[in-house]
Design a protein around this motif. Structure first.
Motif, short mmCIF file in Angstrom:
data_model
loop_
_atom_site.label_atom_id
_atom_site.label_comp_id
_atom_site.label_asym_id
_atom_site.label_seq_id
_atom_site.Cartn_x
_atom_site.Cartn_y
_atom_site.Cartn_z
N TYR A 107 -86.06 -85.70 -19.18
CA TYR A 107 -86.67 -85.96 -18.20
C TYR A 107 -87.31 -87.32 -18.26
CZ TYR A 107 -86.53 -80.79 -17.14
OH TYR A 107 -86.06 -79.63 -16.76
N ASN A 108 -87.61 -87.71 -19.64
CA ASN A 108 -88.31 -88.79 -20.06
C ASN A 108 -87.53 -90.19 -19.68
OD1 ASN A 108 -89.97 -87.06 -21.34
ND2 ASN A 108 -89.60 -87.53 -23.32
N SER A 109 -86.05 -89.87 -19.48
CA SER A 109 -85.11 -91.16 -19.32
C SER A 109 -85.04 -91.34 -17.96
CB SER A 109 -83.75 -90.63 -19.66
OG SER A 109 -83.32 -89.63 -18.80
N LEU A 110 -85.78 -90.46 -16.97
CA LEU A 110 -85.78 -90.67 -15.35
C LEU A 110 -86.62 -91.83 -14.93
CD1 LEU A 110 -85.84 -87.07 -14.31
CD2 LEU A 110 -83.72 -88.60 -14.43
N GLY A 111 -87.78 -92.29 -16.03
CA GLY A 111 -88.61 -93.32 -15.49
C GLY A 111 -89.60 -92.82 -14.54
N LEU A 112 -90.09 -91.51 -14.80
CA LEU A 112 -91.05 -91.02 -13.71
C LEU A 112 -92.34 -90.66 -14.35
CD1 LEU A 112 -88.73 -88.58 -11.89
CD2 LEU A 112 -89.43 -91.04 -11.24
N GLY A 113 -92.58 -91.16 -15.73
CA GLY A 113 -93.85 -91.15 -16.48
C GLY A 113 -93.77 -90.02 -17.29
N ALA A 114 -92.70 -89.12 -17.47
CA ALA A 114 -92.72 -88.18 -18.28
C ALA A 114 -92.48 -88.66 -19.73
CB ALA A 114 -91.40 -87.01 -18.09
N THR A 115 -93.10 -88.35 -20.62
CA THR A 115 -93.36 -88.94 -22.03
C THR A 115 -93.35 -87.57 -23.20
OG1 THR A 115 -95.63 -89.08 -22.09
CG2 THR A 115 -94.31 -91.01 -21.42
N GLN A 116 -93.71 -86.56 -22.77
CA GLN A 116 -93.81 -85.55 -23.81
C GLN A 116 -92.42 -85.16 -24.73
OE1 GLN A 116 -96.65 -83.71 -24.56
NE2 GLN A 116 -97.70 -85.07 -23.47
N LEU A 117 -92.62 -84.95 -25.82
CA LEU A 117 -91.79 -84.37 -26.67
C LEU A 117 -91.50 -82.94 -26.83
CD1 LEU A 117 -90.98 -87.28 -29.15
CD2 LEU A 117 -89.87 -86.79 -27.15
N TYR A 118 -90.31 -82.10 -26.62
CA TYR A 118 -90.49 -80.87 -26.98
C TYR A 118 -89.16 -80.42 -27.75
CZ TYR A 118 -92.83 -80.98 -22.22
OH TYR A 118 -93.62 -81.07 -21.19
N ASN A 119 -89.68 -79.38 -28.41
CA ASN A 119 -88.68 -78.90 -29.52
C ASN A 119 -87.99 -77.72 -29.03
OD1 ASN A 119 -87.58 -78.83 -32.17
ND2 ASN A 119 -88.96 -77.48 -32.93
N ARG A 120 -87.40 -77.85 -27.79
CA ARG A 120 -86.61 -76.83 -27.31
C ARG A 120 -85.62 -77.23 -26.24
NH1 ARG A 120 -91.43 -75.89 -23.63
NH2 ARG A 120 -90.53 -76.03 -21.49
N LYS A 121 -84.35 -76.48 -26.40
CA LYS A 121 -83.27 -76.86 -25.44
C LYS A 121 -82.94 -75.61 -24.47
CE LYS A 121 -80.94 -80.52 -27.63
NZ LYS A 121 -79.89 -81.32 -28.15
N ARG A 122 -82.72 -75.56 -23.53
CA ARG A 122 -82.36 -74.47 -22.43
C ARG A 122 -80.68 -74.65 -22.06
NH1 ARG A 122 -86.86 -76.20 -19.67
NH2 ARG A 122 -85.48 -77.26 -18.31
N ILE A 123 -80.30 -73.43 -22.49
CA ILE A 123 -78.87 -73.49 -22.01
C ILE A 123 -78.60 -72.63 -20.53
CG2 ILE A 123 -76.46 -72.69 -23.24
CD1 ILE A 123 -78.56 -74.66 -24.76
N TYR A 124 -78.25 -73.02 -19.75
CA TYR A 124 -77.85 -72.33 -18.37
C TYR A 124 -76.60 -72.00 -18.61
CZ TYR A 124 -81.94 -75.02 -16.47
OH TYR A 124 -83.16 -75.36 -16.17
N ASN A 125 -76.39 -70.70 -18.28
CA ASN A 125 -75.11 -70.20 -18.34
C ASN A 125 -75.12 -68.93 -17.56
OD1 ASN A 125 -75.48 -67.33 -20.15
ND2 ASN A 125 -77.11 -68.78 -20.71
N HIS A 126 -73.87 -68.22 -17.39
CA HIS A 126 -73.77 -66.91 -16.39
C HIS A 126 -73.91 -65.63 -17.27
CE1 HIS A 126 -72.86 -69.58 -13.28
NE2 HIS A 126 -71.86 -70.07 -14.02
N LYS A 127 -74.05 -65.58 -18.76
CA LYS A 127 -74.19 -64.34 -19.55
C LYS A 127 -75.55 -63.89 -20.02
CE LYS A 127 -69.18 -65.34 -20.80
NZ LYS A 127 -68.22 -65.58 -21.91
N LYS A 128 -76.23 -64.75 -20.81
CA LYS A 128 -77.10 -64.42 -21.68
C LYS A 128 -78.82 -64.96 -20.84
CE LYS A 128 -74.50 -63.24 -25.37
NZ LYS A 128 -74.64 -62.08 -25.97
N HIS A 129 -79.59 -64.07 -21.04
CA HIS A 129 -81.04 -64.54 -20.84
C HIS A 129 -81.91 -64.08 -21.76
CE1 HIS A 129 -83.78 -65.91 -17.39
NE2 HIS A 129 -84.49 -65.27 -18.34
#
Length: 189
Positions: A86-108
């Protein structure tokens, strides 16, 4: 000893494997896996998930992240998203997060693969590839969970809405947006 050599010959550097996939080449898979891990030929990522390290100038390297996720999910129908994007969008988001979400159809579930924890989230729909317009929709969908100043992000989006392709943004909002996201973008037209 002969059988572990047969299994060893099937392994490729930089690839990730499930235990069940390797079992076809071994009559004693658990013993052979333990032996190969002990020898450093295989590294364990998680229960039943292994990889063959690739040598590099800095030591053995793990497989590509997409390779690990593809092996874990038994397919390539997923999308990797990080709040850092989100930081690359130029909307003022600057936080750094140590996580990634994997959108998929099988696992939650949250799963530790190697030394990283991934948030697998089952979604009925998500695009094949990331776009700036999809990231705006995903940002708005997840805004209340972020450490960002919500009002500032919305004000910056309003000011910069013209920098995004309007039809693509609207199509992404209709297809992937929450009711709240759709309302926010509707009001910004």
């Amino acid at each position: 000893m002969q059988k572990v050599e047969g299994l060893r010959s099937k392994l490729r550097k930089g690839r990730a494997y499930r235990r069940e996939d390797l079992a076809q080449w071994s009559t004693s898979i658990d013993r052979h896996l333990s032996q190969l891990v002990e020898e450093g030929i295989l590294k364990k990522l998680a229960q039943g998930l292994y990889y063959v390290p690739k040598p590099s100038a800095f030591g053995p390297t793990p497989p590509d992240e997409n390779e690990v996720i593809k092996t874990y999910l038994k397919g390539d129908d997923f999308l990797v998203v990080s709040p850092n994007y989100y930081n690359s969008l130029g909307l003022g988001a600057t936080q750094l997060y140590n996580r990634k979400r994997i959108y998929n159809h099988k696992k939650h579930e949250d799963v530790k693969l190697g030394n990283k924890v991934y948030e697998f989230r089952r979604k009925p729909k998500f695009p094949k590839k990331l776009s700036r317009e999809y990231l705006v929709v995903d940002l708005l969908n997840n805004l209340k969970y972020l450490a960002e100043d919500e009002q500032m992000i919305l004000e910056n989006l309003q000011k910069n809405i013209d920098t995004f392709e309007a039809k693509t943004l609207q199509a992404n909002a209709q297809r992937y947006g929450t009711i709240r996201t759709k309302k926010i973008l509707q009001q910004m037209r």
